[in-house]
Design a protein around this motif. Structure first.
Motif, PDB file in Angstrom:
ATOM      1  N   ILE A  11      97.611  74.956  19.437  1.00  5.63           N
ATOM      2  CA  ILE A  11      96.538  74.145  18.857  1.00  5.63           C
ATOM      3  C   ILE A  11      95.383  75.079  18.493  1.00  5.63           C
ATOM      4  O   ILE A  11      94.978  75.928  19.296  1.00  5.63           O
ATOM      5  CB  ILE A  11      96.064  73.048  19.838  1.00  5.63           C
ATOM      6  CG1 ILE A  11      97.233  72.092  20.141  1.00  5.63           C
ATOM      7  CG2 ILE A  11      94.886  72.267  19.261  1.00  5.63           C
ATOM      8  CD1 ILE A  11      96.919  71.037  21.175  1.00  5.63           C
ATOM      9  N   TYR A  12      94.878  74.919  17.280  1.00  6.82           N
ATOM     10  CA  TYR A  12      93.829  75.796  16.759  1.00  6.82           C
ATOM     11  C   TYR A  12      92.617  74.973  16.327  1.00  6.82           C
ATOM     12  O   TYR A  12      92.748  73.820  15.902  1.00  6.82           O
ATOM     13  CB  TYR A  12      94.322  76.580  15.537  1.00  6.82           C
ATOM     14  CG  TYR A  12      95.383  77.596  15.818  1.00  6.82           C
ATOM     15  CD1 TYR A  12      95.066  78.940  15.971  1.00  6.82           C
ATOM     16  CD2 TYR A  12      96.727  77.227  15.931  1.00  6.82           C
ATOM     17  CE1 TYR A  12      96.048  79.893  16.221  1.00  6.82           C
ATOM     18  CE2 TYR A  12      97.709  78.168  16.185  1.00  6.82           C
ATOM     19  CZ  TYR A  12      97.363  79.494  16.327  1.00  6.82           C
ATOM     20  OH  TYR A  12      98.341  80.433  16.584  1.00  6.82           O
ATOM     21  N   LYS A  13      91.477  75.615  16.418  1.00  5.55           N
ATOM     22  CA  LYS A  13      90.285  75.086  15.755  1.00  5.55           C
ATOM     23  C   LYS A  13      90.149  75.887  14.469  1.00  5.55           C
ATOM     24  O   LYS A  13      89.890  77.103  14.502  1.00  5.55           O
ATOM     25  CB  LYS A  13      89.052  75.255  16.642  1.00  5.55           C
ATOM     26  CG  LYS A  13      87.795  74.586  16.110  1.00  5.55           C
ATOM     27  CD  LYS A  13      86.672  74.705  17.125  1.00  5.55           C
ATOM     28  CE  LYS A  13      85.410  73.988  16.662  1.00  5.55           C
ATOM     29  NZ  LYS A  13      84.331  74.101  17.673  1.00  5.55           N
ATOM     30  N   GLY A  14      90.410  75.252  13.347  1.00  6.46           N
ATOM     31  CA  GLY A  14      90.438  75.949  12.071  1.00  6.46           C
ATOM     32  C   GLY A  14      89.367  75.452  11.122  1.00  6.46           C
ATOM     33  O   GLY A  14      88.576  74.557  11.442  1.00  6.46           O
ATOM     34  N   ARG A  15      89.353  76.065   9.934  1.00  5.59           N
ATOM     35  CA  ARG A  15      88.387  75.669   8.906  1.00  5.59           C
ATOM     36  C   ARG A  15      89.120  75.413   7.600  1.00  5.59           C
ATOM     37  O   ARG A  15      89.959  76.223   7.187  1.00  5.59           O
ATOM     38  CB  ARG A  15      87.331  76.762   8.718  1.00  5.59           C
ATOM     39  CG  ARG A  15      86.310  76.434   7.626  1.00  5.59           C
ATOM     40  CD  ARG A  15      85.167  77.440   7.552  1.00  5.59           C
ATOM     41  NE  ARG A  15      84.221  77.238   8.639  1.00  5.59           N
ATOM     42  CZ  ARG A  15      84.077  78.049   9.683  1.00  5.59           C
ATOM     43  NH1 ARG A  15      84.835  79.127   9.781  1.00  5.59           N
ATOM     44  NH2 ARG A  15      83.198  77.803  10.612  1.00  5.59           N
ATOM     45  N   VAL A  16      88.825  74.298   6.960  1.00  5.82           N
ATOM     46  CA  VAL A  16      89.442  73.962   5.674  1.00  5.82           C
ATOM     47  C   VAL A  16      88.902  74.917   4.612  1.00  5.82           C
ATOM     48  O   VAL A  16      87.693  75.027   4.409  1.00  5.82           O
ATOM     49  CB  VAL A  16      89.133  72.501   5.275  1.00  5.82           C
ATOM     50  CG1 VAL A  16      89.752  72.170   3.923  1.00  5.82           C
ATOM     51  CG2 VAL A  16      89.631  71.532   6.341  1.00  5.82           C
ATOM     52  N   VAL A  17      89.815  75.645   3.950  1.00  5.12           N
ATOM     53  CA  VAL A  17      89.383  76.618   2.935  1.00  5.12           C
ATOM     54  C   VAL A  17      89.640  76.122   1.518  1.00  5.12           C
ATOM     55  O   VAL A  17      89.018  76.594   0.574  1.00  5.12           O
ATOM     56  CB  VAL A  17      90.066  77.987   3.146  1.00  5.12           C
ATOM     57  CG1 VAL A  17      89.560  78.639   4.417  1.00  5.12           C
ATOM     58  CG2 VAL A  17      91.581  77.870   3.171  1.00  5.12           C
ATOM     59  N   ARG A  18      90.555  75.165   1.366  1.00  8.06           N
ATOM     60  CA  ARG A  18      90.831  74.660   0.021  1.00  8.06           C
ATOM     61  C   ARG A  18      91.467  73.282   0.105  1.00  8.06           C
ATOM     62  O   ARG A  18      92.398  73.074   0.881  1.00  8.06           O
ATOM     63  CB  ARG A  18      91.772  75.613  -0.713  1.00  8.06           C
ATOM     64  CG  ARG A  18      91.848  75.349  -2.198  1.00  8.06           C
ATOM     65  CD  ARG A  18      92.728  76.388  -2.865  1.00  8.06           C
ATOM     66  NE  ARG A  18      92.952  76.091  -4.268  1.00  8.06           N
ATOM     67  CZ  ARG A  18      93.912  76.627  -4.996  1.00  8.06           C
ATOM     68  NH1 ARG A  18      94.752  77.488  -4.438  1.00  8.06           N
ATOM     69  NH2 ARG A  18      94.055  76.314  -6.261  1.00  8.06           N
ATOM     70  N   VAL A  19      90.980  72.352  -0.684  1.00  8.11           N
ATOM     71  CA  VAL A  19      91.548  71.004  -0.769  1.00  8.11           C
ATOM     72  C   VAL A  19      92.259  70.877  -2.113  1.00  8.11           C
ATOM     73  O   VAL A  19      91.704  71.241  -3.153  1.00  8.11           O
ATOM     74  CB  VAL A  19      90.451  69.923  -0.627  1.00  8.11           C
ATOM     75  CG1 VAL A  19      91.045  68.532  -0.782  1.00  8.11           C
ATOM     76  CG2 VAL A  19      89.749  70.053   0.724  1.00  8.11           C
ATOM     77  N   LEU A  20      93.514  70.388  -2.081  1.00  5.39           N
ATOM     78  CA  LEU A  20      94.334  70.290  -3.289  1.00  5.39           C
ATOM     79  C   LEU A  20      94.626  68.817  -3.586  1.00  5.39           C
ATOM     80  O   LEU A  20      95.626  68.266  -3.120  1.00  5.39           O
ATOM     81  CB  LEU A  20      95.648  71.043  -3.099  1.00  5.39           C
ATOM     82  CG  LEU A  20      95.528  72.508  -2.646  1.00  5.39           C
ATOM     83  CD1 LEU A  20      96.879  73.054  -2.238  1.00  5.39           C
ATOM     84  CD2 LEU A  20      94.922  73.346  -3.757  1.00  5.39           C
ATOM     85  N   PRO A  21      93.763  68.142  -4.368  1.00  7.00           N
ATOM     86  CA  PRO A  21      93.968  66.709  -4.646  1.00  7.00           C
ATOM     87  C   PRO A  21      95.298  66.422  -5.327  1.00  7.00           C
ATOM     88  O   PRO A  21      95.931  65.401  -5.060  1.00  7.00           O
ATOM     89  CB  PRO A  21      92.790  66.353  -5.568  1.00  7.00           C
ATOM     90  CG  PRO A  21      91.774  67.417  -5.316  1.00  7.00           C
ATOM     91  CD  PRO A  21      92.541  68.660  -4.997  1.00  7.00           C
ATOM     92  N   GLY A  22      95.751  67.338  -6.219  1.00  2.00           N
ATOM     93  CA  GLY A  22      97.012  67.109  -6.932  1.00  2.00           C
ATOM     94  C   GLY A  22      98.215  67.084  -6.007  1.00  2.00           C
ATOM     95  O   GLY A  22      99.204  66.403  -6.273  1.00  2.00           O
ATOM     96  N   MET A  23      98.160  67.834  -4.910  1.00  2.00           N
ATOM     97  CA  MET A  23      99.260  67.884  -3.950  1.00  2.00           C
ATOM     98  C   MET A  23      99.007  67.006  -2.738  1.00  2.00           C
ATOM     99  O   MET A  23      99.858  66.894  -1.850  1.00  2.00           O
ATOM    100  CB  MET A  23      99.483  69.335  -3.487  1.00  2.00           C
ATOM    101  CG  MET A  23      99.962  70.271  -4.578  1.00  2.00           C
ATOM    102  SD  MET A  23     100.124  71.968  -3.969  1.00  2.00           S
ATOM    103  CE  MET A  23     101.425  71.779  -2.739  1.00  2.00           C
ATOM    104  N   GLN A  24      97.819  66.395  -2.674  1.00  2.42           N
ATOM    105  CA  GLN A  24      97.424  65.603  -1.504  1.00  2.42           C
ATOM    106  C   GLN A  24      97.593  66.432  -0.219  1.00  2.42           C
ATOM    107  O   GLN A  24      98.229  66.017   0.747  1.00  2.42           O
ATOM    108  CB  GLN A  24      98.229  64.304  -1.421  1.00  2.42           C
ATOM    109  CG  GLN A  24      97.817  63.261  -2.441  1.00  2.42           C
ATOM    110  CD  GLN A  24      96.373  62.807  -2.214  1.00  2.42           C
ATOM    111  OE1 GLN A  24      96.053  62.175  -1.226  1.00  2.42           O
ATOM    112  NE2 GLN A  24      95.481  63.160  -3.132  1.00  2.42           N
ATOM    113  N   ALA A  25      97.039  67.634  -0.267  1.00  3.24           N
ATOM    114  CA  ALA A  25      97.186  68.563   0.852  1.00  3.24           C
ATOM    115  C   ALA A  25      95.982  69.490   0.885  1.00  3.24           C
ATOM    116  O   ALA A  25      95.095  69.436   0.025  1.00  3.24           O
ATOM    117  CB  ALA A  25      98.477  69.375   0.700  1.00  3.24           C
ATOM    118  N   ALA A  26      95.947  70.341   1.922  1.00  4.35           N
ATOM    119  CA  ALA A  26      94.851  71.293   2.059  1.00  4.35           C
ATOM    120  C   ALA A  26      95.365  72.553   2.745  1.00  4.35           C
ATOM    121  O   ALA A  26      96.379  72.530   3.441  1.00  4.35           O
ATOM    122  CB  ALA A  26      93.704  70.682   2.860  1.00  4.35           C
TER     123      ALA A  26
END
Length: 487
Positions: free
Chosen positions: A41-56
């Motif tokens: 389990i990690y505490k991470g940081r979102v670096v990129r959101v990809l709306p077209g893929m519904q992922a990050a």
């Protein structure tokens, strides 16, 4: 069926072999520099959101950013109508607590989920899920009901309020309330520590690190039919005994320190079996054989009769080969740790009953696999399709790398093909630079062919361009390598 677990430890790596009836069934390898991270389990940081893929993509401190899909961010049990877009759930720069569900494999980063869980010997604790469950591998309905009741009783008797739910693991079959209570108490204490780290830990960082491989092996693979666990490290033998006495007291008597001069993996020819498992062809006792080809999209397995001719008729020969192949395939999937989509091309059988029996033998053999498998039956083309859950690299990916000569193709251009490439390259160079002489540097096989079978073609080319062509062998060149020097 009797089994043994052999554990070989060095400062650089840990290797585990699961042997059943004297035959290697599974090999697990973890290098110190490339330790598996599934379950961490990690505490991470979102670096990129990809709306077209519904992922990050999430930075959790690894070389490559990890990947999370919108389904793994939505609360557990959310209906399709409640589904939100990834942009409504995550934003760049946001901190996020995630768990690894798949190791980085090849060029793909780790796969993540926000649906956290922590396992013990008999239970899996899911702090964000209100539901309890029992492993589907426990098929006896009475036993399932008994375990559900025990689970609820244990939750009521805890000295702290229990939020979240539990899954009863397959290993809990026939255990009593005391064992479940101890496991639950351990998991709740562990989760309190994780909760404290979630608040104080920097970003990115690990806030829960799963057990090392040799202890996970004891926790996850220890069954009633495992007669011995042998480990060749005195220091880690003591750690294994301590873990067993605290969490698995019935297992401690089966753990042995192996001090023998003969390497532990030489028992049952484990080293030889691992080498065979890296090969493409698997020989069957009957004389038939399997051909296993892992690709990017799927793994294909072809069954052949080979030298087996049978005693009665063709259909009987095919049927017996397919039966043997079904058991061998189940073993190879475990041993090689092949995951994803798997297509099996059994030898065509005319009788429907034979098809059904082969499929049943395959499904029965797959039941011993701790990885989740799903068999979809025989297709119109006579192929058997199944899926096997992939959480870590295959044995080949762990131990091997792509051949630098063929770049993973598995084939080389023939010396003849390379000769004709050289001819075409000389013509291009002649039109562009008009050199006086050409020197061809190539491998021994290519130069030999140029001076022998292709000597007439070389003479014709020299006449056509009006220049001399010389040849020099470069012993360190591969068959496909060559250089043309303008002189």
């Amino acid at each position: 069926m009797s089994g043994e677990v052999l554990i070989n430890l060095t400062p650089m790596e840990t290797r585990v072999a699961v042997v059943e009836n004297g035959v290697l069934q599974e090999a697990l390898i973890e290098r110190t520099r490339r330790r598996g991270i599934v379950g961490n389990i990690y505490k991470g940081r979102v670096v990129r959101v990809l709306p077209g893929m519904q992922a990050a993509f999430v930075d959790i401190g690894l070389d490559r950013a990890a990947f999370i899909h919108v389904h793994e961010v939505m609360p557990p049990g959310a209906s399709p109508e409640e589904q939100l877009a990834i942009g409504q759930l995550l934003s760049e720069g946001q901190s996020l607590v995630v768990q690894v569900t798949k190791d980085p494999i090849g060029s793909k980063g780790a796969r993540l989920t926000t649906h956290l869980s922590v396992p013990s010997r008999y239970l899996v604790y899911m702090p964000d899920s209100p539901h309890n469950g029992v492993s589907q591998r426990i098929e006896d309905e009475r036993e399932r009901e008994r375990l559900r009741e025990l689970l609820e009783r244990c939750q009521l008797e805890q000295d702290i309020e229990v939020s979240g739910g539990f899954i009863v693991r397959t290993a809990a079959e026939n255990v009593g309330q005391e064992e479940l209570f101890a496991d639950m108490h351990f998991l709740l204490r562990l989760w309190r520590k994780v909760g404290e780290r979630k608040i104080s830990a920097p970003c990115p960082s690990v806030i829960y690190d799963d057990l090392p491989l040799f202890i996970r092996t004891l926790r996850d693979l220890m069954r009633d039919d495992i007669e011995k666990v042998r480990i060749d490290s005195r220091e880690n033998y003591v750690k294994l005994i301590e873990f067993a006495e605290e969490f698995m007291p019935d297992s401690s008597a089966r753990i042995e320190y192996y001090p023998g001069e003969r390497p532990i993996f030489d028992l049952y020819s484990v080293e030889d079996e691992i080498i065979k498992a890296l090969g493409r062809k698997v020989q069957l006792k009957s004389g038939g054989y399997l051909v296993i080809d892992p690709t990017e999209a799927m793994t294909t397995i072809d069954v052949n009769t080979g030298g087996y001719v049978g005693h009665r008729n063709l259909e009987e020969t095919i049927f017996k080969t397919n039966l043997e192949a079904a058991n061998a395939i189940a073993r190879q999937l475990r041993l090689r740790n092949l995951g994803g989509i798997i297509i099996i091309d059994f030898i065509d059988m005319e009788e429907t009953e034979h098809q059904r029996q082969v499929l049943r033998v395959l499904e029965k053999a797959l039941e011993r696999d701790h990885a989740k498998t799903k068999c979809t039956g025989v297709t119109e083309l006579g192929l058997v399709q199944l899926t096997r859950k992939r959480t870590r690299e295959s044995l080949e990916q762990t131990l091997c790398e792509a051949c630098p000569t063929c770049a993973g193709r598995g084939t080389l251009k023939t010396a003849e093909t390379v000769c004709y490439e050289i001819f075409r390259e000389i013509l291009r160079e002649e039109r562009a630079y008009n050199a006086e002489t050409y020197m061809v540097l190539a491998s021994q096989a290519v130069v030999d062919r140029l001076l022998d079978e292709e000597s007439a073609a070389v003479a014709d080319l020299e006449t056509f361009i009006g220049k001399t062509i010389r040849f020099q062998v470069e012993n360190h060149y591969s068959q496909e390598q060559y250089d043309i020097v303008l002189m």
